[in-house]
Design an enzyme around this catalytic site. Structure first.
Site, short mmCIF file in Angstrom:
data_model
loop_
_atom_site.label_atom_id
_atom_site.label_comp_id
_atom_site.label_asym_id
_atom_site.label_seq_id
_atom_site.Cartn_x
_atom_site.Cartn_y
_atom_site.Cartn_z
N LYS A 24 0.82 -1.20 0.00
CA LYS A 24 0.00 0.00 0.00
C LYS A 24 0.86 1.26 0.00
CE LYS A 24 -3.60 -2.13 2.83
NZ LYS A 24 -4.12 -2.21 4.20
N GLY A 25 2.09 1.15 0.48
CA GLY A 25 2.87 2.33 0.86
C GLY A 25 3.13 3.37 -0.21
N GLU A 81 8.16 2.20 -5.81
CA GLU A 81 8.14 1.70 -4.43
C GLU A 81 8.27 2.88 -3.46
OE1 GLU A 81 7.24 -0.18 -2.26
OE2 GLU A 81 8.56 -1.86 -1.87
N ASP A 82 7.71 2.74 -2.27
CA ASP A 82 7.80 3.84 -1.30
C ASP A 82 9.18 3.92 -0.68
OD1 ASP A 82 7.52 1.44 0.07
OD2 ASP A 82 5.95 2.13 1.42
N ASP A 134 14.34 -0.64 2.44
CA ASP A 134 14.93 -0.75 3.78
C ASP A 134 15.96 -1.88 3.74
OD1 ASP A 134 15.26 -0.63 6.53
OD2 ASP A 134 13.40 -1.66 6.99
N LYS A 159 17.11 3.52 2.57
CA LYS A 159 17.95 3.53 3.79
C LYS A 159 19.18 2.68 3.50
CE LYS A 159 13.94 3.24 6.95
NZ LYS A 159 13.28 2.37 7.94
N PHE A 187 12.89 4.70 11.56
CA PHE A 187 11.55 4.41 11.07
C PHE A 187 10.80 5.71 10.79
CE2 PHE A 187 7.22 2.82 11.07
CZ PHE A 187 7.39 1.69 10.29
N VAL A 188 10.22 5.81 9.59
CA VAL A 188 9.51 7.03 9.21
C VAL A 188 8.07 6.70 8.80
CG1 VAL A 188 11.54 8.37 8.48
CG2 VAL A 188 10.45 6.82 6.86
N ASP A 199 3.23 3.82 6.72
CA ASP A 199 2.44 3.63 7.93
C ASP A 199 3.25 3.08 9.10
OD1 ASP A 199 2.78 0.94 6.84
OD2 ASP A 199 1.27 0.34 8.31
N ARG A 242 -0.60 7.08 7.22
CA ARG A 242 -0.38 7.16 5.77
C ARG A 242 -0.85 8.49 5.21
NH1 ARG A 242 0.99 1.97 3.96
NH2 ARG A 242 -0.06 0.24 4.98
#
Ligand code: IMP
Length: 174
Positions: free
Chosen positions: A41-42, A96-97, A100, A128, A149-150, A156, A162
């Protein structure tokens, strides 16, 4: 959710970086037809803003995956929604959001490449680099950030935040 969110990347800064990415991608694709894949969903917010800045013919596809539990990647990627049309011989832009560990992006790239597209271009809003567990080369990146973490702008924590128009850092995890 009552976590303290510290502003990190403002809405204005996101939009101005998106203008640059839009120009790079318009230049790259020139007059090609592109299938832009939104990874759910990101990346829904990044995707919808980005594709409006790419001046070429675009058709939209959505790929649902989940790999996160709380604030750490499970390493296991589960497909929740597959593409609706074949991408064979098409120019694909995978949106992609955040990258990581790199596990999700690698999974997505392999899944798309196995469908034999004419080309595959990857773009992530955030990366990251210190968190990578597997090598993961991206073609375009919005912002490289430290290993924190953001949330916000599509990202989310446990399903929330979100809808924030900016990206923030979470301060007080329980
Ligand atoms: P990876 O497989 O560890 O690279 O994780 C990729 C996915 O984890 C992303 O598509 C996000 O959905 C989620 N994710 C990774 N880092 C963050 C973060 O800082 N905030 C919110 N979601 C994240």
């Amino acid at each position: 959710m009552k976590l303290q969110i510290n502003p990190f990347i403002s809405a204005e800064k996101i939009q101005s970086r998106l203008n640059e990415l839009g120009k790079e991608l318009t230049e790259k694709f020139k007059d090609q037809h592109v299938v832009a894949i939104c990874v759910l969903k990101g990346s829904f917010m990044f995707y919808s803003d980005l594709i409006r800045k790419i001046d070429t013919d675009i058709s939209c596809e959505f790929f649902g995956v989940s790999s996160y539990h709380g604030t750490s990647s499970s390493g296991e990627v589960k497909v929740t929604l597959d593409l609706t049309h074949p991408v064979e011989n098409k120019h694909v832009l995978l949106v992609e959001d955040i990258v990581d560990t790199g596990l999700t992006m690698n999974y997505l790239k392999n899944s798309i490449l196995s469908r034999k597209p004419a080309s595959l271009t990857t773009v992530a809003l955030l990366e990251k680099p210190d968190a990578l567990k597997v090598p993961c080369k991206l073609d375009h990146v919005g912002f490289k950030i430290s290993n924190e973490f953001v949330v916000g702008y599509g990202l989310d924590y446990e399903g929330y935040y979100r809808n924030l128009p900016f990206i923030g850092q979470v301060q007080n995890f329980q």
